[in-house]
Design an enzyme around this catalytic site. Structure first.
Site, mmCIF file in Angstrom:
data_model
loop_
_atom_site.group_PDB
_atom_site.id
_atom_site.type_symbol
_atom_site.label_atom_id
_atom_site.label_comp_id
_atom_site.label_asym_id
_atom_site.label_seq_id
_atom_site.Cartn_x
_atom_site.Cartn_y
_atom_site.Cartn_z
ATOM 1 C CG HIS A 79 -1.829 1.140 1.346
ATOM 2 N ND1 HIS A 79 -3.169 1.079 1.006
ATOM 3 C CD2 HIS A 79 -1.613 2.416 1.768
ATOM 4 C CE1 HIS A 79 -3.724 2.267 1.216
ATOM 5 N NE2 HIS A 79 -2.804 3.101 1.690
ATOM 6 C CD GLU A 80 1.702 3.622 3.628
ATOM 7 O OE1 GLU A 80 1.934 4.675 2.993
ATOM 8 O OE2 GLU A 80 0.672 3.460 4.312
ATOM 9 C CG HIS A 123 0.333 6.061 -0.745
ATOM 10 N ND1 HIS A 123 -0.784 6.443 -1.470
ATOM 11 C CD2 HIS A 123 -0.126 5.689 0.494
ATOM 12 C CE1 HIS A 123 -1.865 6.312 -0.718
ATOM 13 N NE2 HIS A 123 -1.494 5.858 0.482
ATOM 14 C CG HIS A 136 -6.190 6.271 -0.028
ATOM 15 N ND1 HIS A 136 -6.017 7.307 0.862
ATOM 16 C CD2 HIS A 136 -5.277 5.331 0.330
ATOM 17 C CE1 HIS A 136 -5.058 7.007 1.727
ATOM 18 N NE2 HIS A 136 -4.588 5.811 1.414
ATOM 19 C CE1 TYR A 175 -8.434 5.857 2.862
ATOM 20 C CE2 TYR A 175 -10.438 6.807 3.750
ATOM 21 C CZ TYR A 175 -9.096 6.909 3.470
ATOM 22 O OH TYR A 175 -8.416 8.052 3.809
#
Length: 497
Positions: free
Chosen positions: A174-175, A178, A184, A230
């Site tokens: 996930h990071e 980014h 998101h 999310y």
């Protein structure tokens, strides 16, 4: 520049890649009766990536300039400077992202980082490599939760992955997404066609976390299963009330804790214009073929198929196989790994020609198929059928353990499992049971071992099974259980002699 305007300009340049809505065969299904959103209890939603991130980041918003829970805002950054947010592409077509560790992660944690980064290398043109002398690099640190800047900032770029709260493969990915420039999924410009944001259950101070942005969606549609999505209850101020509701079907799962989705891979490859031959497969069954099958496959091909299914194991059966034959399969070949990367044990080493490839069953939920061809002669390639099975496995590499499902915890009811061990021609298999505990009557649960047509067992209860040595190059373990009473099962090991 205020923060909201900054994020809009930043997302316009870097923009998330989106993805096609998953078909029922690709979605993780929810069994049982349909439920209204109001009936879904919070405890029924499994903890996904973002829930773990919020837990690790609790209270950090008062210390770090975080937006949306884990996005670190760099002071003074503007849309003009963000033209370099994309990591540059090398002459060989790869995207190099150097990294460094500034925290004392232990060996297991570093292996987790490596496993998370291996998937990018296998399925995209992105390469996370240890930093040498590069001036622009990411720095993994611990102590301040899970967070990252979006895209490439230049210089030393902090990525927070706390060793006590963020050590999950999907959280790391996930990071890293980014870092590559992705936001998101629920922020994308067309999200209102796919989800409803329930602002009545979001405290005003958290409402900006659900703002839409003028994103570049690159022609790919919404991805409910993205590692960047999310969860259903994110930032909810009312127990049991969702803040994000999929539509038209409110029961579609959103958010997950597994890792990159098939469409996350598509996003990266389209955003960075990667010329790769790769596919992430999470369907329960289907057909796998080489490129152009049944016509000749292309020369100079290097393709991988990574299987990652929600549960059970992957079964792969080849129904056609024609790959250029060469000494030691040095020219064209397939390899099959018992796991998601080339660091995992081989189920089948280099294989070529037109012979029969034995059926394959992975020991877990993941399997990797690699295909390579050189610049000369080609064949028609291969066609294989894949499906899921409850248990069993195929073993071609020496010196591995075999366990009953869920060992050392109780095995499952109503199992019928085959474990096939095959040594190279001219060698034999020695099988040793290190631990064994089944139901006391063999008519209910039992293990048998087959050496060709010769049967050993039935074994049950808690006994010491003598070492079994095959008379050929193969042994098969058959494990059967009924619907009642389960124990820890068995642990066996084998060697080739």
């Amino acid at each position: 520049m205020d923060k909201n305007m900054y994020m809009l300009l930043l997302l316009f340049v870097v923009g998330p890649v989106t993805s096609l809505p998953l078909s029922p065969s690709l979605q993780f299904s929810i069994s049982g009766l349909k439920k209204n959103v109001a009936d879904i209890k919070e405890e029924e939603e499994p903890e996904g990536v973002f829930s773990k991130i919020l837990k690790a980041n609790k209270g950090l918003e008062n210390i770090l300039p975080l937006q949306e829970g884990d996005i670190l805002v760099k002071t003074g950054r503007s849309a003009m400077s963000c033209t370099a947010c994309k990591w540059p592409k090398s002459a060989d077509g790869t995207v190099i992202v150097p990294y460094n560790f500034s925290a004392p992660y232990n060996d297991n944690q570093r292996k987790l980082f490596q496993s998370a980064m291996d998937e990018y290398e296998l399925l995209t043109c992105v390469r996370f490599v240890p930093r040498k002398e590069e001036t622009s690099f990411i720095n993994f640190g611990s102590g301040n939760g899970c967070h990252s800047i979006i895209g490439r900032s230049g210089g030393k770029q902090a990525v927070g992955l706390d060793m006590y709260g963020c050590m999950y493969r999907a959280t790391i990915q996930h990071e890293l997404n980014h870092v590559l420039g992705f936001v998101h999924e629920h922020m994308r410009s067309d999200r209102d066609s796919y989800v409803t944001i329930m602002y009545q259950y979001i405290s005003p101070g958290y409402a900006p976390n659900f703002n839409k942005a003028n994103t570049n969606n690159l022609g790919l549609e919404y991805d409910y299963s993205s590692v960047m999505h999310y969860e259903r209850y994110s930032f909810s101020n009312t127990s049991g009330q969702a803040t994000i509701v999929p539509k038209p079907d409110p029961n579609v799962p959103i958010g997950q804790s597994v890792g990159l989705s098939a469409l996350d891979i598509s996003k990266i490859n389209r955003f960075y214009q990667c010329d790769v031959c790769s596919q992430l497969i999470n369907a329960k069954n289907g057909i796998l073929t080489s490129a152009n099958y049944p016509s000749s496959y292309p020369t100079n091909a290097n393709c991988v198929w990574m299987f990652r299914i929600p549960s059970n194991q992957v079964s792969l059966t080849f129904v056609a196989f024609d790959v250029q034959s060469s000494p030691n399969c040095a020219s064209d070949y397939i390899k099959i790994y018992d796991g998601p990367t080339k660091r995992h044990p081989l189920l089948i080493d280099r294989t070529c020609g037109s012979g029969v490839v034995p059926p394959i069953i992975s020991s877990g939920t993941q399997l990797l198929v690699e295909f390579s061809s050189d610049s000369s002669i080609t064949g028609t390639g291969f066609k294989a059928l894949y499906s899921t099975v409850n248990c069993g496995g195929t073993y071609y590499t020496p010196g591995r353990n075999i366990t009953s499902p869920n060992y050392p915890n109780k095995y499952y009811p109503n199992l019928s499992c085959n474990y096939t061990i095959t040594a190279p021609v001219g060698q034999r298999v020695t099988l040793t049971f290190k631990d064994f505990k089944l139901e006391y009557l063999c008519k209910f649960d039992n293990v048998t071992v087959w050496d060709g047509s010769r049967k050993y067992g039935e074994y049950c209860d808690e006994i010491s099974i003598p070492v079994i040595t095959s008379t050929t190059n193969s042994l098969v373990i058959y494990f059967k259980t009924d619907e009642d009473i389960q124990f820890r099962g068995f642990l066996a090991t084998y060697t080739f002699i």
